[in-house]
Design a protein around this motif. Structure first.
Motif, PDB file in Angstrom:
ATOM      1  N   UNK A  64     -19.561 -15.724   4.907  1.00  0.00           N
ATOM      2  CA  UNK A  64     -20.901 -16.154   5.554  1.00  0.00           C
ATOM      3  C   UNK A  64     -21.750 -15.325   4.924  1.00  0.00           C
ATOM      4  N   UNK A 120     -24.590 -14.899   2.212  1.00  0.00           N
ATOM      5  CA  UNK A 120     -25.400 -15.935   1.480  1.00  0.00           C
ATOM      6  C   UNK A 120     -25.810 -15.442   0.215  1.00  0.00           C
ATOM      7  N   UNK A 121     -25.655 -14.029   0.019  1.00  0.00           N
ATOM      8  CA  UNK A 121     -26.489 -13.906  -1.187  1.00  0.00           C
ATOM      9  C   UNK A 121     -25.356 -12.885  -2.149  1.00  0.00           C
ATOM     10  N   UNK A 122     -25.123 -11.814  -1.935  1.00  0.00           N
ATOM     11  CA  UNK A 122     -24.260 -10.994  -2.842  1.00  0.00           C
ATOM     12  C   UNK A 122     -22.853 -11.645  -3.055  1.00  0.00           C
ATOM     13  N   UNK A 144     -21.771 -15.080  -3.030  1.00  0.00           N
ATOM     14  CA  UNK A 144     -21.654 -16.128  -4.003  1.00  0.00           C
ATOM     15  C   UNK A 144     -22.430 -15.816  -5.298  1.00  0.00           C
ATOM     16  N   UNK A 145     -23.061 -14.858  -5.505  1.00  0.00           N
ATOM     17  CA  UNK A 145     -23.755 -14.190  -6.447  1.00  0.00           C
ATOM     18  C   UNK A 145     -22.595 -13.684  -7.554  1.00  0.00           C
TER      19      UNK A 145
END
Ligand code: CU
Lengths: 155, 208
Positions: free
Chosen positions: B77, B79-81, B83-84
């Motif tokens: 869940x 959204x930033x770290x 998937x990056x």
């Protein structure tokens, strides 16, 4: 997802995907460049969008919020990683941009956090995101949705 | 500093102070110190946890020992770290090409409440096929995180949801299970890939 129908404008924006998208509206001299986001898995997880916001005017501008039909709670967030390597995210508050300056929303830093998605974010589509400024000005940009594993606007 | 202080006292006093200082050192920096977060991870051979991978297989430290390992904590869940980092890892694996086939690559959730085996399976399917997703009971997640000296914390957000703060570094272990190094978040790829090669080249012998 049928709500976002590809109009001529959207198609043009998609064509210019990674390029600069002038998004002038009202009194705000702001250009949004290289906007992109990642596809979501369903609607339960929050999404994130990234872009560069450039103040092309002679006056400072202050970004105070976001609005989009895609998410009930869009918010500018900032990810911070401390000395122990622990990452956390919180609301970034107001963001002032001096004349001629720009602010980058990019992975691991500032991002447009899209909480309470109203529909899934589907790769290949776009969604409108409106930036709200302190003087009442608004700038709307069409944000392309890339794959979940996208690393930047060109992926 | 300490020597200068001692010099002002008699021998007995100096002895007492030395003892005090020694006890202080023992507790603060020495072997008696509690192990703070950010300390060196344990060897995989010293860890003890039981988890489930995204295909439903039971896994533990022994699943990793025998091949070099790259591991990362996160949650789907995020959204930033996350998937990056997972796309960075995918990029490093692409750069390594065939060399990457020797590696265990594991994404361990710190949010088992939402990250079921099915959720992990769907999530990892979007990234490099070498990446395995591990989840399990809260207590077992706590054990693996403890072994890695990784931290995580549940943080409530507006509207009754929650997010997780967590260690975002990528951990590298040699084939024998010894911790080699970590790749910090934001570290450029030109540093990351050589670090992975170091883990790949780490001796299989001499684990501790
Ligand atoms: Cu966020």
């Amino acid at each position: 997802m049928k709500k976002i129908i590809m109009t001529g404008t959207l198609a043009a924006l998609l064509t210019f995907g990674g390029l600069s998208v002038p998004a002038l509206a009202g009194p705000v001299d702001v250009v949004v460049e290289s906007a992109w986001s990642r596809a979501s898995i369903g609607m339960n997880r929050p999404g994130a969008a990234y872009m560069t916001i450039r103040n092309t005017g002679d006056e400072p501008v202050t970004l105070i919020g976001l609005s989009t039909p895609l998410a009930m709670m869009p918010e500018i967030h900032e990810t911070k990683t401390n000395a122990e390597g622990v990452s956390s995210m919180s609301a970034a508050g107001e963001i002032a941009i001096a004349p001629g300056e720009s602010v980058a929303l990019e992975p691991g830093g500032l991002h447009a956090m899209l909480m309470r998605l109203q529909q899934p974010m589907t790769e290949g589509e776009t969604f409108p995101l409106t930036l709200l400024f302190v003087d009442g000005g608004e700038v709307t940009v069409e944000v392309p949705i890339l794959g979940i594993a996208a690393r930047g606007p060109e992926d | 500093m300490r020597r200068r202080t001692i010099a002002g006292y008699g021998a007995a006093g100096a002895g007492a102070i030395a003892l005090t200082l020694f006890v202080g050192w023992w507790r603060v920096d020495g072997p008696g110190a509690p192990e703070p977060i950010g300390q060196r991870p344990m060897a995989l051979t010293e860890m003890d946890f039981r988890l489930t991978d995204h295909e439903g297989n039971e896994v533990g430290p022994e699943t990793l020992i025998g091949r070099p390992t790259m591991a990362f904590f996160g949650f789907t869940y995020c959204p930033d770290v996350c998937p990056t980092t997972l796309s960075d890892i995918s990029g490093w694996l692409d750069d390594l090409g065939d060399e990457a086939k020797q590696l265990n690559v594991v994404f361990i959730t710190v949010d088992p409440e939402r990250d079921t085996v099915e959720a992990m399976a769907e999530y990892v399917s979007y990234f490099h096929p070498a990446i395995r997703g591990w989840t399990g009971p809260e207590g077992q997640i706590a054990r693996i995180a403890d072994g890695f000296r990784a931290a995580y914390e549940r943080v409530p957000t507006e509207g009754g949801d929650y997010t997780m703060n967590h260690t975002a570094s990528v951990f590298l272990f040699g084939a024998a299970g010894r911790f080699v190094t970590m790749i910090d978040y934001h570290e450029p790829r030109e540093f990351a890939v050589p670090k992975i090669r170091r883990a790949l080249e780490e001796e299989t012998e001499g684990a501790t």
